[in-house]
Design an enzyme around this catalytic site. Structure first.
Site, PDB file in Angstrom:
ATOM      1  N   ARG A 225      92.764-109.938 -74.029  1.00  0.00           N
ATOM      2  CA  ARG A 225      94.175-109.655 -73.837  1.00  0.00           C
ATOM      3  C   ARG A 225      94.224-108.470 -72.864  1.00  0.00           C
ATOM      4  NH1 ARG A 225      94.276-109.649 -80.150  1.00  0.00           N
ATOM      5  NH2 ARG A 225      92.232-110.660 -79.877  1.00  0.00           N
TER       6      ARG A 225
ATOM      7  N   GLU B 135      81.427-106.000 -87.069  1.00  0.00           N
ATOM      8  CA  GLU B 135      80.904-105.748 -88.262  1.00  0.00           C
ATOM      9  C   GLU B 135      79.745-106.896 -88.754  1.00  0.00           C
ATOM     10  OE1 GLU B 135      83.927-106.010 -91.251  1.00  0.00           O
ATOM     11  OE2 GLU B 135      82.877-104.966 -92.724  1.00  0.00           O
TER      12      GLU B 135
HETATM   13  O1  LIG Z   1      87.822-102.218 -81.515  1.00  0.00           O
HETATM   14  P1  LIG Z   1      87.260-103.370 -81.930  1.00  0.00           P
HETATM   15  O2  LIG Z   1      86.616-103.332 -83.274  1.00  0.00           O
HETATM   16  O3  LIG Z   1      85.976-103.285 -81.056  1.00  0.00           O
HETATM   17  O4  LIG Z   1      87.982-104.413 -81.736  1.00  0.00           O
HETATM   18  C1  LIG Z   1      89.061-104.604 -80.645  1.00  0.00           C
HETATM   19  C2  LIG Z   1      88.943-105.622 -79.846  1.00  0.00           C
HETATM   20  O5  LIG Z   1      89.131-106.999 -80.635  1.00  0.00           O
HETATM   21  C3  LIG Z   1      89.891-107.892 -80.044  1.00  0.00           C
HETATM   22  O6  LIG Z   1      89.290-108.715 -79.009  1.00  0.00           O
HETATM   23  P2  LIG Z   1      88.314-110.007 -79.611  1.00  0.00           P
HETATM   24  O7  LIG Z   1      86.926-109.389 -80.003  1.00  0.00           O
HETATM   25  O8  LIG Z   1      88.952-110.670 -80.840  1.00  0.00           O
HETATM   26  O9  LIG Z   1      88.127-110.738 -78.446  1.00  0.00           O
HETATM   27  P3  LIG Z   1      89.024-111.656 -77.729  1.00  0.00           P
HETATM   28  O10 LIG Z   1      90.200-110.813 -77.197  1.00  0.00           O
HETATM   29  O11 LIG Z   1      88.208-112.367 -76.542  1.00  0.00           O
HETATM   30  O12 LIG Z   1      89.545-112.634 -78.628  1.00  0.00           O
HETATM   31  C4  LIG Z   1      90.813-106.884 -79.216  1.00  0.00           C
HETATM   32  O13 LIG Z   1      91.549-107.637 -78.051  1.00  0.00           O
HETATM   33  C5  LIG Z   1      90.041-105.641 -78.808  1.00  0.00           C
HETATM   34  O14 LIG Z   1      89.488-106.242 -77.536  1.00  0.00           O
HETATM   35  N1  LIG Z   2      93.382-107.186 -86.610  1.00  0.00           N
HETATM   36  C1  LIG Z   2      93.319-107.623 -85.295  1.00  0.00           C
HETATM   37  N2  LIG Z   2      94.349-108.090 -84.757  1.00  0.00           N
HETATM   38  C2  LIG Z   2      94.065-108.555 -83.303  1.00  0.00           C
HETATM   39  N3  LIG Z   2      93.284-108.204 -82.494  1.00  0.00           N
HETATM   40  C3  LIG Z   2      92.086-107.819 -83.493  1.00  0.00           C
HETATM   41  N4  LIG Z   2      90.643-107.074 -82.867  1.00  0.00           N
HETATM   42  C4  LIG Z   2      90.138-106.487 -83.849  1.00  0.00           C
HETATM   43  N5  LIG Z   2      91.057-106.525 -84.938  1.00  0.00           N
HETATM   44  C5  LIG Z   2      92.209-107.139 -84.673  1.00  0.00           C
END
Ligand SMILES: O=P(O)(O)OC[C@H]1O[C@H](OP(=O)(O)OP(=O)(O)O)[C@H](O)[C@@H]1O
Ligand SMILES: Nc1ncnc2[nH]cnc12
Length: 241
Positions: free
Chosen positions: A128, A165
């Site tokens: 994203r 986690e």
């Molecule tokens: O602060 P953190 O605990 O590291 O989590 C934040 C990350 O989690 C989500 O991505 P996700 O891991 O879902 O990957 P994606 O966008 O490829 O679905 C979000 O877009 C961040 O990149």
């Molecule tokens: N609650 C949440 N919603 C969307 N992206 C995330 N990445 C980690 N936690 C999330």
């Protein structure tokens, strides 16, 4: 800095207690839904996989000097309980993208903050960060560098593992895309535990860039992701408690 405060509550079938978890299934503090918490209004909109998609409209404890655009942005972010796993309160920015004004306001707020700050590279985190990073980069005259999940980039890469986690993940960056002396802004949609941003900063610093700041649309402050950024500034538009 504009910080938008909001209470996000998912009311499970029993309306007396509300639960909140993050994307990686970490449980956030419960908030009682009661007379003493009158600022929260829940509206059940439709059923999804045995749970409820709840439209959250929470009264904001906004700072006096808060930019009025923040309110519009906040209302366009959908919170989807139990996605992608039970107990997770997913912050869905795709609904923000459906509203051209709210999407533009989001980009404008970042551009206003970073224009003229001599930033030479915007590093966007898959997936994203690829939505918000490029328009910011174009507007401030910086190059855009994608930080991708493993085995997606075709050229030579450097990698940085980080801990979630449940398990590990990894980000990669093309060698040569960022050079020593580059001034970097790291962009993502959301900070939860901060592991992803921390890995992104490590990649940039390993090749000699200076990370000026990290910028996200949403922060889940209860997960204390800021504490993992080694004091590096983080700019966010919306907080979910
Ligand atoms: O602060 P953190 O605990 O590291 O989590 C934040 C990350 O989690 C989500 O991505 P996700 O891991 O879902 O990957 P994606 O966008 O490829 O679905 C979000 O877009 C961040 O990149
Ligand atoms: N609650 C949440 N919603 C969307 N992206 C995330 N990445 C980690 N936690 C999330």
């Amino acid at each position: 800095m504009y910080v938008y405060k909001c209470i996000s509550i998912y009311s499970p079938p029993s309306p007396s207690l509300s639960s909140l978890s993050d994307h990686h299934n970490r449980r956030l503090p419960c908030v009682p839904l009661s007379e003493s918490n009158p600022v929260v209004h829940l509206r059940q909109t439709r059923k999804r996989r045995g749970s409820f998609v709840v439209s959250l409209s929470a009264t904001m404890s906004a700072c006096k000097d808060q930019d009025p655009r923040i309110h519009g942005i906040k209302t366009k972010i959908r919170v989807v309980p139990n996605f992608p796993k039970p107990g997770i309160m997913f912050q869905d920015i795709t609904t923000l993208l459906l509203d051209p004004k709210a999407f533009k306001d989001t980009i404008d707020l970042f551009v206003e903050r970073y224009k003229g700050k001599n930033i030479s590279v915007v590093a966007g985190i898959e997936a994203r960060g690829f939505i918000f990073g490029p328009p910011i980069a174009l507007a401030i005259g910086a190059k855009f560098v994608p930080l991708r999940k493993p085995r997606k980039l075709p050229g030579e890469v450097i990698s940085e593992e980080y801990i979630l986690e449940y398990g590990r993940d990894c980000l990669e960056m093309h060698v040569g895309a960022v050079e020593p002396g580059d001034r970097a802004l790291v962009v993502d949609d959301l900070i939860a535990t901060g592991g992803t941003l921390c890995a992104a900063m490590n990649l940039l610093e390993r090749v000699g860039a200076e990370v000026v700041e990290c910028a996200c649309v949403i922060e889940l402050p209860d997960l204390k992701g800021r504490d993992r950024l080694n004091g590096k500034p983080l700019y966010i538009l919306v907080e979910y408690h």
